[in-house]
Design a protein around this motif. Structure first.
Motif, mmCIF file in Angstrom:
data_model
loop_
_atom_site.group_PDB
_atom_site.id
_atom_site.type_symbol
_atom_site.label_atom_id
_atom_site.label_comp_id
_atom_site.label_asym_id
_atom_site.label_seq_id
_atom_site.Cartn_x
_atom_site.Cartn_y
_atom_site.Cartn_z
ATOM 1 N N PHE A 165 58.158 36.183 -29.028
ATOM 2 C CA PHE A 165 58.337 36.276 -30.303
ATOM 3 C C PHE A 165 57.745 36.915 -31.020
ATOM 4 O O PHE A 165 57.602 37.164 -32.199
ATOM 5 C CB PHE A 165 57.846 34.728 -30.876
ATOM 6 C CG PHE A 165 59.093 33.541 -30.863
ATOM 7 C CD1 PHE A 165 59.782 33.293 -31.588
ATOM 8 C CD2 PHE A 165 58.719 32.765 -29.555
ATOM 9 C CE1 PHE A 165 60.735 32.222 -31.548
ATOM 10 C CE2 PHE A 165 59.683 31.583 -29.478
ATOM 11 C CZ PHE A 165 60.659 31.471 -30.462
ATOM 12 N N ALA A 166 56.718 38.082 -30.234
ATOM 13 C CA ALA A 166 56.071 38.927 -30.667
ATOM 14 C C ALA A 166 56.595 40.377 -30.855
ATOM 15 O O ALA A 166 56.179 41.334 -31.440
ATOM 16 C CB ALA A 166 54.813 39.222 -29.894
ATOM 17 N N HIS A 167 58.014 40.628 -30.396
ATOM 18 C CA HIS A 167 58.704 41.723 -30.597
ATOM 19 C C HIS A 167 58.882 42.114 -32.065
ATOM 20 O O HIS A 167 59.436 41.419 -32.817
ATOM 21 C CB HIS A 167 60.222 41.692 -29.898
ATOM 22 C CG HIS A 167 60.073 41.607 -28.368
ATOM 23 N ND1 HIS A 167 59.684 42.808 -27.857
ATOM 24 C CD2 HIS A 167 59.985 40.804 -27.430
ATOM 25 C CE1 HIS A 167 59.824 42.514 -26.241
ATOM 26 N NE2 HIS A 167 60.204 41.313 -26.350
ATOM 27 N N GLU A 168 58.794 43.325 -32.389
ATOM 28 C CA GLU A 168 58.669 44.018 -33.861
ATOM 29 C C GLU A 168 60.214 43.715 -34.300
ATOM 30 O O GLU A 168 60.640 43.545 -35.419
ATOM 31 C CB GLU A 168 58.212 45.239 -33.788
ATOM 32 C CG GLU A 168 56.642 45.485 -33.655
ATOM 33 C CD GLU A 168 56.328 47.037 -33.703
ATOM 34 O OE1 GLU A 168 57.258 47.755 -34.278
ATOM 35 O OE2 GLU A 168 55.110 47.239 -33.689
ATOM 36 N N ARG A 169 61.269 44.055 -33.447
ATOM 37 C CA ARG A 169 62.698 44.244 -33.771
ATOM 38 C C ARG A 169 63.421 42.907 -33.388
ATOM 39 O O ARG A 169 64.509 43.178 -32.961
ATOM 40 C CB ARG A 169 63.228 45.467 -33.476
ATOM 41 C CG ARG A 169 62.593 46.769 -34.209
ATOM 42 C CD ARG A 169 63.039 47.969 -34.103
ATOM 43 N NE ARG A 169 64.642 48.150 -34.411
ATOM 44 C CZ ARG A 169 64.606 48.372 -35.546
ATOM 45 N NH1 ARG A 169 63.701 48.904 -36.540
ATOM 46 N NH2 ARG A 169 65.961 48.515 -36.101
ATOM 47 N N ALA A 187 59.463 29.899 -33.741
ATOM 48 C CA ALA A 187 60.723 30.455 -34.588
ATOM 49 C C ALA A 187 60.364 29.937 -35.846
ATOM 50 O O ALA A 187 61.086 30.910 -36.828
ATOM 51 C CB ALA A 187 61.711 29.311 -33.919
ATOM 52 N N ASP A 188 59.848 29.191 -36.505
ATOM 53 C CA ASP A 188 59.615 28.878 -37.946
ATOM 54 C C ASP A 188 58.614 30.069 -38.405
ATOM 55 O O ASP A 188 58.703 30.535 -39.586
ATOM 56 C CB ASP A 188 59.186 27.625 -38.322
ATOM 57 C CG ASP A 188 59.990 26.672 -37.902
ATOM 58 O OD1 ASP A 188 61.378 26.871 -37.951
ATOM 59 O OD2 ASP A 188 59.609 25.075 -37.793
ATOM 60 N N GLU A 189 57.656 30.398 -37.501
ATOM 61 C CA GLU A 189 56.769 31.467 -37.976
ATOM 62 C C GLU A 189 57.283 32.648 -38.318
ATOM 63 O O GLU A 189 57.164 33.578 -39.097
ATOM 64 C CB GLU A 189 55.472 31.404 -37.169
ATOM 65 C CG GLU A 189 54.670 30.229 -37.239
ATOM 66 C CD GLU A 189 53.412 30.453 -36.295
ATOM 67 O OE1 GLU A 189 53.279 31.486 -35.465
ATOM 68 O OE2 GLU A 189 52.703 29.575 -36.185
ATOM 69 N N LYS A 190 58.178 33.039 -37.097
ATOM 70 C CA LYS A 190 58.944 34.430 -37.237
ATOM 71 C C LYS A 190 60.184 34.492 -37.922
ATOM 72 O O LYS A 190 60.930 35.526 -38.085
ATOM 73 C CB LYS A 190 58.980 34.806 -35.775
ATOM 74 C CG LYS A 190 57.882 34.883 -35.009
ATOM 75 C CD LYS A 190 57.084 36.017 -35.572
ATOM 76 C CE LYS A 190 55.631 35.911 -34.488
ATOM 77 N NZ LYS A 190 54.667 37.234 -35.020
ATOM 78 N N ASN A 191 60.708 33.215 -38.256
ATOM 79 C CA ASN A 191 61.883 33.159 -38.953
ATOM 80 C C ASN A 191 63.223 33.912 -38.004
ATOM 81 O O ASN A 191 63.859 34.668 -38.772
ATOM 82 C CB ASN A 191 61.783 33.763 -40.335
ATOM 83 C CG ASN A 191 63.084 33.218 -41.076
ATOM 84 O OD1 ASN A 191 63.596 32.085 -41.057
ATOM 85 N ND2 ASN A 191 63.396 34.126 -42.058
ATOM 86 N N VAL A 192 63.346 33.254 -36.607
ATOM 87 C CA VAL A 192 64.546 34.016 -36.140
ATOM 88 C C VAL A 192 65.265 32.843 -35.390
ATOM 89 O O VAL A 192 64.390 31.645 -35.230
ATOM 90 C CB VAL A 192 63.871 34.725 -35.072
ATOM 91 C CG1 VAL A 192 63.084 36.076 -35.513
ATOM 92 C CG2 VAL A 192 62.641 34.073 -33.842
ATOM 93 N N PRO A 193 66.333 33.101 -35.303
ATOM 94 C CA PRO A 193 67.139 31.871 -34.603
ATOM 95 C C PRO A 193 66.853 31.899 -33.057
ATOM 96 O O PRO A 193 66.439 32.914 -32.314
ATOM 97 C CB PRO A 193 68.740 32.345 -34.712
ATOM 98 C CG PRO A 193 68.494 33.607 -34.751
ATOM 99 C CD PRO A 193 67.130 34.112 -35.451
ATOM 100 N N VAL A 194 66.955 30.621 -32.328
ATOM 101 C CA VAL A 194 66.678 30.409 -31.281
ATOM 102 C C VAL A 194 68.018 29.678 -30.516
ATOM 103 O O VAL A 194 68.767 28.850 -31.009
ATOM 104 C CB VAL A 194 65.590 29.464 -30.766
ATOM 105 C CG1 VAL A 194 65.420 29.149 -29.475
ATOM 106 C CG2 VAL A 194 64.187 29.890 -31.404
#
Length: 281
Positions: free
Chosen positions: A58-62, A91-98
């Motif tokens: 979850f730490a990737h910039e892009r 997922a909620d912190e980064k706002n990305v789909p899983v």
């Protein structure tokens, strides 16, 4: 042209470098879910083991999405819950789909993990589901009697020795265990219902502990489609590169040092094998 000029001409100018690609991070969740992994068994899953991989994924910039590659027959409910909750938190912190992808099996606790994803996919031969609770053990009372071994057990608290494998099984202890199973089953059902919502078919067989192959799992609403990780990710994110985040192993584990006693490790390995064998694996 001098040698220096030739070398300089080959260096990329500012702005000439291509843009870095978007990333879909993959986290492998393979093995029995247990707080006490065995060095003699196949891989195991617990929060301590996968925390580093999840954090890096979850730490990737892009970062465009995180894919969970799941191959697990289940195991400890608490570790299932802890890992799933950590996935949702990140997922909620980064706002990305899983997205979750079942391989051979995503059953019981393995399906609990899959439900941490926003979407679930499986191969057409994958075994999915087993929304239920199971525990097992052995009774050694006959063995002790055969060899003339006397069991000495002292407790403070009437129920401290429930289900002791070296003592005769008591009906009241079995009834207590069944109630505990029922409570855990309710929590499992609540979690699946919360995560899958209206996608679930409402079938009476949905929460009876059965497993289904990919196509039937789609009909029941347990998964969103049939497909492999690379197939779905390539279609969904054609310009992204896949980056696998592997958990870091402690130095002693990499050196094979610090393993538990041989007898204990062997018993753990047998239990892990039994968990896989329920699904013919």
């Amino acid at each position: 042209m001098s040698v220096a000029d030739k070398l300089t001409s080959r260096l990329p100018m500012i702005g000439e470098r291509g843009e870095r690609k978007d990333v879909v991070a993959v986290v492998k969740l393979h093995g029995v879910i247990t707080p006490t992994p065995s060095p003699l068994a196949r891989g195991s899953i617990n929060l301590a083991a996968v925390e580093s991989a999840l954090t890096r994924a979850f730490a990737h910039e892009r970062l465009k999405a995180v894919a969970l590659q799941i191959n697990s027959p289940g195991g400890a409910p608490t570790q299932s819950g802890l890992v799933a909750e950590r996935i949702r938190q990140l997922a909620d912190e980064k706002n990305v789909p899983v997205l979750a992808f079942a391989e051979d099996v995503a059953a019981s606790g393995g399906y609990w993990l899959a439900c941490a994803a926003d979407e679930i996919y499986a191969h057409r031969t994958s075994m999915v589901g087993s929304i239920g609770v199971i525990s097992g053990g052995f009774g050694f009372t006959g063995l002790l009697e055969r060899f003339g071994i006397e069991r000495r057990l002292h407790t403070a608290g009437a129920n401290k020795s429930r289900l002791d494998p070296f003592s005769p099984e008591k009906p009241e202890d079995v009834e207590w265990l069944k109630k505990m199973h029922g409570q855990l089953h309710d929590l499992f059902v609540d979690w699946v219902t919360e995560r899958r919502g209206e996608r679930l078919s409402g079938s009476d067989d949905l929460f009876n502990g059965d497993v289904w192959l990919g196509a039937r799992a789609v009909e029941l609403g347990l998964i969103d489609g049939v497909g492999s990780l690379r197939q779905v990710i390539t279609e969904r994110y054609p310009d992204a590169e896949i980056s696998v985040a592997e958990p870091k192993k402690p130095l002693l584990a990499r050196l094979g040092i610090g393993a538990p006693a041989a007898a204990s490790a062997l018993l753990d390995a047998v239990q892990h094998k039994a968990a896989w064998s329920r699904f013919g694996l």
